[in-house]
Design a protein around this motif. Structure first.
Motif, PDB file in Angstrom:
ATOM      1  N   ASN A 109       0.844  -1.194   0.000  1.00 17.13           N
ATOM      2  CA  ASN A 109       0.000   0.000   0.000  1.00 17.13           C
ATOM      3  C   ASN A 109       0.882   1.249   0.000  1.00 17.13           C
ATOM      4  O   ASN A 109       1.651   1.471   0.928  1.00 17.13           O
ATOM      5  N   PRO A 110       0.786   2.079  -1.086  1.00 15.61           N
ATOM      6  CA  PRO A 110       1.629   3.283  -1.166  1.00 15.61           C
ATOM      7  C   PRO A 110       1.436   4.231   0.027  1.00 15.61           C
ATOM      8  O   PRO A 110       2.390   4.862   0.479  1.00 15.61           O
ATOM      9  N   LYS A 111       0.223   4.331   0.522  1.00 16.64           N
ATOM     10  CA  LYS A 111      -0.026   5.227   1.649  1.00 16.64           C
ATOM     11  C   LYS A 111       0.686   4.729   2.917  1.00 16.64           C
ATOM     12  O   LYS A 111       1.191   5.521   3.709  1.00 16.64           O
ATOM     13  N   ILE A 112       0.682   3.385   3.035  1.00 18.15           N
ATOM     14  CA  ILE A 112       1.378   2.806   4.178  1.00 18.15           C
ATOM     15  C   ILE A 112       2.871   3.087   4.094  1.00 18.15           C
ATOM     16  O   ILE A 112       3.539   3.404   5.102  1.00 18.15           O
ATOM     17  N   MET A 113       3.424   3.050   2.886  1.00 16.59           N
ATOM     18  CA  MET A 113       4.845   3.343   2.689  1.00 16.59           C
ATOM     19  C   MET A 113       5.167   4.782   3.092  1.00 16.59           C
ATOM     20  O   MET A 113       6.188   5.062   3.725  1.00 16.59           O
ATOM     21  N   ASP A 114       4.262   5.678   2.727  1.00 17.84           N
ATOM     22  CA  ASP A 114       4.464   7.084   3.107  1.00 17.84           C
ATOM     23  C   ASP A 114       4.416   7.253   4.627  1.00 17.84           C
ATOM     24  O   ASP A 114       5.218   7.994   5.213  1.00 17.84           O
ATOM     25  N   ILE A 115       3.456   6.508   5.217  1.00 13.86           N
ATOM     26  CA  ILE A 115       3.328   6.606   6.680  1.00 13.86           C
ATOM     27  C   ILE A 115       4.603   6.101   7.350  1.00 13.86           C
ATOM     28  O   ILE A 115       5.117   6.720   8.298  1.00 13.86           O
ATOM     29  N   ARG A 116       5.157   4.990   6.860  1.00 12.29           N
ATOM     30  CA  ARG A 116       6.374   4.436   7.445  1.00 12.29           C
ATOM     31  C   ARG A 116       7.554   5.396   7.271  1.00 12.29           C
ATOM     32  O   ARG A 116       8.415   5.527   8.148  1.00 12.29           O
ATOM     33  N   LYS A 117       7.625   6.122   6.144  1.00 17.91           N
ATOM     34  CA  LYS A 117       8.689   7.085   5.911  1.00 17.91           C
ATOM     35  C   LYS A 117       8.586   8.225   6.929  1.00 17.91           C
ATOM     36  O   LYS A 117       9.589   8.660   7.514  1.00 17.91           O
ATOM     37  N   TYR A 118       7.339   8.676   7.134  1.00 13.43           N
ATOM     38  CA  TYR A 118       7.163   9.776   8.092  1.00 13.43           C
ATOM     39  C   TYR A 118       7.422   9.328   9.531  1.00 13.43           C
ATOM     40  O   TYR A 118       7.930  10.093  10.360  1.00 13.43           O
ATOM     41  N   ILE A 119       7.051   8.055   9.788  1.00 16.25           N
ATOM     42  CA  ILE A 119       7.346   7.518  11.132  1.00 16.25           C
ATOM     43  C   ILE A 119       8.846   7.497  11.380  1.00 16.25           C
ATOM     44  O   ILE A 119       9.334   7.832  12.465  1.00 16.25           O
ATOM     45  N   LYS A 120       9.605   7.133  10.347  1.00 15.92           N
ATOM     46  CA  LYS A 120      11.065   7.083  10.473  1.00 15.92           C
ATOM     47  C   LYS A 120      11.636   8.472  10.762  1.00 15.92           C
ATOM     48  O   LYS A 120      12.525   8.642  11.605  1.00 15.92           O
ATOM     49  N   VAL A 121      11.093   9.473  10.034  1.00 19.08           N
ATOM     50  CA  VAL A 121      11.551  10.852  10.254  1.00 19.08           C
ATOM     51  C   VAL A 121      11.201  11.303  11.670  1.00 19.08           C
ATOM     52  O   VAL A 121      12.019  11.920  12.370  1.00 19.08           O
TER      53      VAL A 121
END
Length: 539
Positions: free
Chosen positions: A309-321
């Motif tokens: 899920n692309p949205k999930i990928m974005d969420i994981r990127k923001y979580i990392k930041v």
């Protein structure tokens, strides 16, 4: 000594002869306590017994001589005056008696003419003892004056208005060259106008009452016009039937400065205490919500597992930041807490015997994957496989990790970081060397100062508050060691740690199960430590 019987016989005969020669009677002089000598023309015709005692001679030795012959000893001032001036002046002289002994005399002379003859009458008094006492008195005066002059306090004598005496130390305090510059001058010349009224009131009170004034602090004016702080003590005394005042003056300028510095130090310490309390309180206040944020992020990560899920990928990127920035805040807070504890004296070491080689090697390996991601080669080397040393493992790991983090910040991809441990018998040397940008020479002396950053450019590849190296330096000092840095700008930077070889006595050895649990916790903690320490480096 001469025979007094013979002297009396000669004296009697000489007197008879003299009286026959003269129609004058000198026997009345026998009762005068002073030494009397009478010369007729160029011949001594009479001396009394007092003179014989002074000259330590008899009548035969002295009678018939001239006064000039009597005193014509070499370098004799009296005979010189007689020879060159042809007269004798009243005064004090040093002569030699019949035995060659020097004596001090006071001489009075009178000349008279009787008939065709010229008479000289000399009144001589032995003042050797008096002169000796005068010399001793003068020596005592000079001694007392020297004692007064070398005292660290200045001494002056005055009548409340005018100086009559000042010591050398007094003029030195006030910057004068000679006591003559102050003797005869008014006291107002040295007292600051602000204190003039107080000075007058105190001195008038002292002149009216026989008391000792308590010490008081004034400001005096030096010859150069500078104001100095002095402490003055005054007391009244009588001299030559006059009332005088003796005052002691002590320069307390340095004392006043020390007191001011002490007050400034106390205010600074109080400020530092308040600052320490503030940092401690604010750090605790920040850490509580930060832990909640980190826990929430970890919980969210459990639910975002669908990589398709692309949205999930974005969420994981923001979580990392978000997590990286939380770690940055946590690192800053932890460092602030540590330095406030060190400053307040509440930061202790948990010392145990550890293999220092393994501590450094494990810490180096824990960042290997991070180094690989940054394309930086890290190399560990040692000349000893095991070296047991009493240390606080957590603190040593924190120091090594801080040095590795600092090395990564300033080493470009393709560079190398060398970590080594060397056995120096009584010490252990830990070195971290990188091929980074180096440190300018003018910054080497500041590298361990708090809140100092070598790279302040907006384009730097890392962040930081300038606390890490200062904290590392404090932690090594707590172990009794030292940390130093050498660098060549643009080529390399090397940090060297020296820790003395000390062991903890009577320490219990952990069981195998405890060692396994400790290694498991240690591995988990190291991963967390690396994430926090490297959180301010951009990837």
């Amino acid at each position: 000594m001469f025979d007094t019987t013979t002297v009396d016989n000669i004296k009697s005969k000489d007197k008879e002869r003299s009286n026959k020669i003269l129609d004058l009677d000198f026997t009345c002089f026998d009762f005068i306590p002073s030494a009397i000598l009478v010369q007729k023309d160029n011949e001594i015709v009479y001396v009394n017994e007092s003179l014989l005692k002074i000259m330590e001679c008899d009548y035969e030795w002295i009678m018939g001589k001239s006064v000039y012959k009597l005193f014509e000893e070499e370098n004799n001032i009296l005979s010189t005056k007689m020879k060159h001036l042809f007269n004798i002046e009243d005064g004090e002289y040093r002569i030699k008696n019949s035995r060659g002994n020097e004596i001090e005399i006071e001489l009075k002379c009178n000349d008279e003419k009787f008939g065709d003859s010229n008479f000289i009458f000399l009144n001589i008094r032995d003042i050797s003892e008096r002169k000796q006492l005068q010399a001793e008195l003068q020596e005592s005066r000079e001694l007392y004056k020297n004692l007064i002059d070398i005292l660290p306090i200045g001494i002056s004598i005055h009548d409340g208005k005018t100086f009559s005496f000042v010591s050398d130390s007094y003029i030195k305090i006030l910057g004068y060259d000679s006591p003559n510059e102050l003797v005869g001058q008014k006291l107002a010349m040295v007292a600051d106008k602000v204190f003039q009224k107080v000075v007058d009131e105190r001195l008038n009170s002292l002149l009216a009452n026989n008391i000792m004034l308590s010490p008081i602090e004034y400001k005096f004016v030096t010859k150069q016009g500078d104001l100095i702080d002095v402490e003055v003590i005054s007391v009244r005394f009588s001299y030559n039937q006059k009332v005088n005042i003796i005052s002691t003056v002590r320069d307390i300028t340095e004392k006043k400065k020390a007191e001011e510095n002490k007050k400034l130090l106390e205010r600074t310490l109080e400020y530092d205490r308040l600052k320490t309390e503030f940092f401690s309180n604010i750090s605790h206040e920040l850490r509580t919500p930060l832990n909640i944020l980190l826990s929430s992020l970890q919980l969210i990560e459990l639910y975002v597992v669908d990589d398709s899920n692309p949205k999930i990928m974005d969420i994981r990127k923001y979580i990392k930041v978000m997590k990286q920035n939380c770690y940055r805040l946590l690192r800053l807070i932890n460092n602030l807490l540590d330095i406030t504890k060190i400053d307040s004296g509440y930061y202790g070491l948990d010392l145990h015997n550890h293999n220092i080689v393994k501590i450094v090697e494990d810490m180096t390996q824990s960042v290997a994957s991070y180094m690989e991601e940054k394309n930086i080669q890290i190399i560990f080397d040692t000349d000893v496989e095991e070296k047991m040393i009493g240390c606080d493992k957590d603190k040593i790991e924190k120091v090594v990790l801080s040095l590795l983090s600092n090395a990564v910040k300033f080493t470009k991809p393709g560079g190398t970081i060398d970590v080594s441990v060397h056995d120096l018998r009584d010490r252990v040397k830990i070195s971290v060397k990188d091929t980074g940008i180096g440190i300018p020479k003018d910054k080497l002396g500041l590298i361990f100062e708090r809140f100092i950053q070598v790279d302040k450019s907006l384009s730097r590849i890392s962040e930081g508050a300038g606390i890490g190296l200062s904290l590392a330096n404090d932690l090594i000092k707590m172990h009794g060691g030292t940390i130093s840095v050498t660098s060549e700008y643009g080529i390399f930077t090397q940090f060297d740690i020296l820790i003395p070889l000390k062991k903890v006595e009577n320490e219990n050895v952990m069981s195998n199960s405890d060692q396994y649990l400790d290694r498991w916790i240690d591995k988990k903690d190291k991963a967390e430590m690396v994430n926090i320490e490297f959180s301010d480096i951009y990837i």
